[in-house]
Each structure stands twice: as structure tokens, then as C-alpha cells.
Design an enzyme around this catalytic site. Structure first.
Site, PDB file in Angstrom:
ATOM      1  N   ASN A 180      -7.285  -9.695  -4.760  1.00  0.00           N
ATOM      2  CA  ASN A 180      -8.456  -8.671  -4.451  1.00  0.00           C
ATOM      3  C   ASN A 180      -9.705  -9.909  -4.516  1.00  0.00           C
ATOM      4  OD1 ASN A 180      -8.385  -6.333  -3.671  1.00  0.00           O
ATOM      5  ND2 ASN A 180      -7.350  -5.806  -5.417  1.00  0.00           N
ATOM      6  N   GLU A 227       1.471  -2.739  -5.124  1.00  0.00           N
ATOM      7  CA  GLU A 227       0.965  -1.953  -4.981  1.00  0.00           C
ATOM      8  C   GLU A 227       1.591  -1.076  -3.942  1.00  0.00           C
ATOM      9  OE1 GLU A 227      -2.867   1.232  -3.046  1.00  0.00           O
ATOM     10  OE2 GLU A 227      -2.578  -1.661  -2.159  1.00  0.00           O
ATOM     11  N   ASP A 277      -1.690  -9.883  -4.287  1.00  0.00           N
ATOM     12  CA  ASP A 277      -3.390 -10.069  -4.321  1.00  0.00           C
ATOM     13  C   ASP A 277      -4.452 -10.213  -5.012  1.00  0.00           C
ATOM     14  OD1 ASP A 277      -5.909  -8.002  -2.786  1.00  0.00           O
ATOM     15  OD2 ASP A 277      -4.679  -6.556  -2.835  1.00  0.00           O
ATOM     16  N   ASN A 337       0.817  -1.203  -0.209  1.00  0.00           N
ATOM     17  CA  ASN A 337      -0.242  -0.046  -0.298  1.00  0.00           C
ATOM     18  C   ASN A 337       0.774   1.487  -0.125  1.00  0.00           C
ATOM     19  OD1 ASN A 337      -2.628   1.849   0.136  1.00  0.00           O
ATOM     20  ND2 ASN A 337      -2.916   1.556   2.175  1.00  0.00           N
TER      21      ASN A 337
END
Length: 255
Positions: A151, A36, A149, A10
Site C-alpha cells: 500500500n 485481502e 501489498d 480483493n
């Protein structure tokens, strides 16, 4: 065989401020797949070329401060492939592939569809293309780990409030069926579930409402391995502390 960690940071710069370097030094993974990263290597100075004294390969998004993946490794990869062949996946920096001897490791960051119907449609398009690439890798004869990830929370065990999210991106029936198709008999192995069948084992928590403290989370970060590689998986760990991101690092040790 290595210890592999996947971690949506992140924002790599924010995660470094929160102690990512110290975490790497303490946990010492052989291969760290980041998602990310939201930065280009030139934004990170000398750290980008030798992060924590290791090798690094990057696939940033064309758009500054957005998306992007990386692989940080103890040894230098034998080969690195950044080009997927799709303008969205390549332009948003969502797939990075590296070879280490007989092992191929991919850092993958699937899109989120939470911002609206247009992004959900893009998510489905990317999922279809990723599935075709994963099918080819599965048949290619190499040991492969797809770490990242996705999601998507797969089953009711993988999300705290499953009833309230049945119509929300990340837990839609088509998304969950797509994950199920990956791990049909003879297909990819969800390594975490091979080793840990418990509910309540999450890798992402909202930053609102003390969700992390209350463990109201989602398991959306995965390591999918080819059958031969999955048989080598010995242990799995989710590091909920320290708080490096809204995600937690997911580590699998392979023998």
C-alpha cells in the site's frame, strides 16, 4: 528455486468467479501469496483445503469479510507461522510465513491509511513493527521473500499521477522513506526494480474513470528478497489481463 506470485485478490470468492483457478492452471506458479482474501477457509468449502489441487495455509482476519492472507503452494510447507505477536497484525490477518526448505516466504498485507488519520496512524505502527521483523529475517541467514501489498508507491516511477498524490496516503514522504530504508545498500532488494526499471509498470488501478485502460495506476505490490535470493531472480511479469481484481498478479521467476 521457485516461481513466486503475489496477488491482492480483493476478495477470493470474487476473484474465483473471475477466473483465478484458470489463471493458476495456466501460469502455474510454485508459490502464490494472496492478500485481502476476505474469507475464512470454512467459507470456501473443499477449495480451501486443496485449491487448484495445491496446498494452502490461511491467516484470515477475525472480522468476517475483511483483510486476510494466504499462501498456496505446489508442495506442502515444512513449517507455517501465523502468529506475528501484534494484536492488529494478527487480528487483521496481515502476516503469514512459510518455510520451503532453505527458503522462507511471507505473504504480507500492510494496512491502507486512506480512510482517515486513525488508520494512517495504525499503518505507521504496523510499518514500524514489520520493519523490525524484516530486519531480523534479513540477518537470519535464510533466503527470504516478502511478497505482498505494501500500500505504498515508492518513487515517481511507481505512480502515474505523483504530483497529485504527494499528500495522499500511499505516497507520503514518511511512507516512501520507510521503503527506502528497507532497501538501503546491503538490505532488501526490490526484485521488480532489479529486473525492470521502466516507469508506468503498475499493479493497482482505481476502478473509477477507466484508470486501468488508461494505465493510471500505482505500483504497490512487491517482492522484497534477501540479497542471496535476489541474485537468483531471472524474470518478472505483471499480468494485467484477465481482470481478476483491481490489482494484477506480480510474478518473479527465481533460478
Amino acid at each position: 528455486m521457485p516461481t513466486i506470485t503475489t496477488f491482492n485478490c480483493n476478495g477470493i470468492r470474487a476473484s474465483l468467479r473471475k477466473g483465478l483457478d484458470q489463471w493458476i492452471a495456466r501460469r502455474d506458479p510454485d508459490i502464490l501469496c494472496l492478500q485481502e482474501v476476505r474469507a475464512r477457509p470454512q467459507d470456501l468449502g473443499d477449495w480451501a483445503s486443496r485449491p487448484a489441487g495445491r496446498h494452502a495455509c490461511w491467516h484470515p482476519a477475525q472480522r468476517s469479510g475483511y483483510s486476510g492472507v494466504a499462501i498456496i503452494s505446489r508442495r506442502r510447507p515444512d513449517a507455517v507461522r501465523r502468529r506475528f505477536g501484534d494484536p492488529i497484525i494478527d487480528g487483521e490477518g496481515r502476516w503469514l510465513e512459510a518455510d520451503f526448505g532453505l527458503l522462507t516466504v511471507v505473504s504480507l498485507y500492510l494496512p491502507s491509511g486512506t480512510s482517515g488519520d486513525e488508520r494512517q496512524l495504525i499503518k505507521y505502527q504496523v510499518m514500524a513493527k514489520v520493519k523490525r521483523r524484516m530486519d531480523r529475517l534479513l540477518k537470519g541467514g535464510r533466503k527470504v521473500v516478502i511478497a505482498g501489498d505494501f500500500n505504498i508507491a515508492h518513487t515517481e516511477r511507481d505512480i502515474a499521477n505523483w504530483r497529485g498524490n504527494l499528500k495522499n496516503s500511499g505516497f507520503l514522504p514518511d511512507e516512501r522513506a520507510w521503503l527506502g530504508a528497507l532497501i538501503d545498500p546491503g538490505g532488501w532488494c526490490d526484485v521488480f526494480r532489479k529486473l525492470d526499471g521502466r516507469a508506468g509498470r503498475y499493479t493497482w488501478w482505481s476502478q473509477r474513470g477507466s484508470a486501468r485502460q488508461r494505465n493510471v495506476g500505482w505500483r504497490i505490490d512487491y517482492q522484497f528478497a534477501t540479497p542471496a535470493m535476489a541474485r537468483r531472480a531471472e524474470s518478472v511479469r505483471i499480468d494485467k489481463r484477465p481482470l481478476l481484481s483491481d490489482h494484477a498478479p506480480l510474478t518473479v521467476s527465481y533460478r
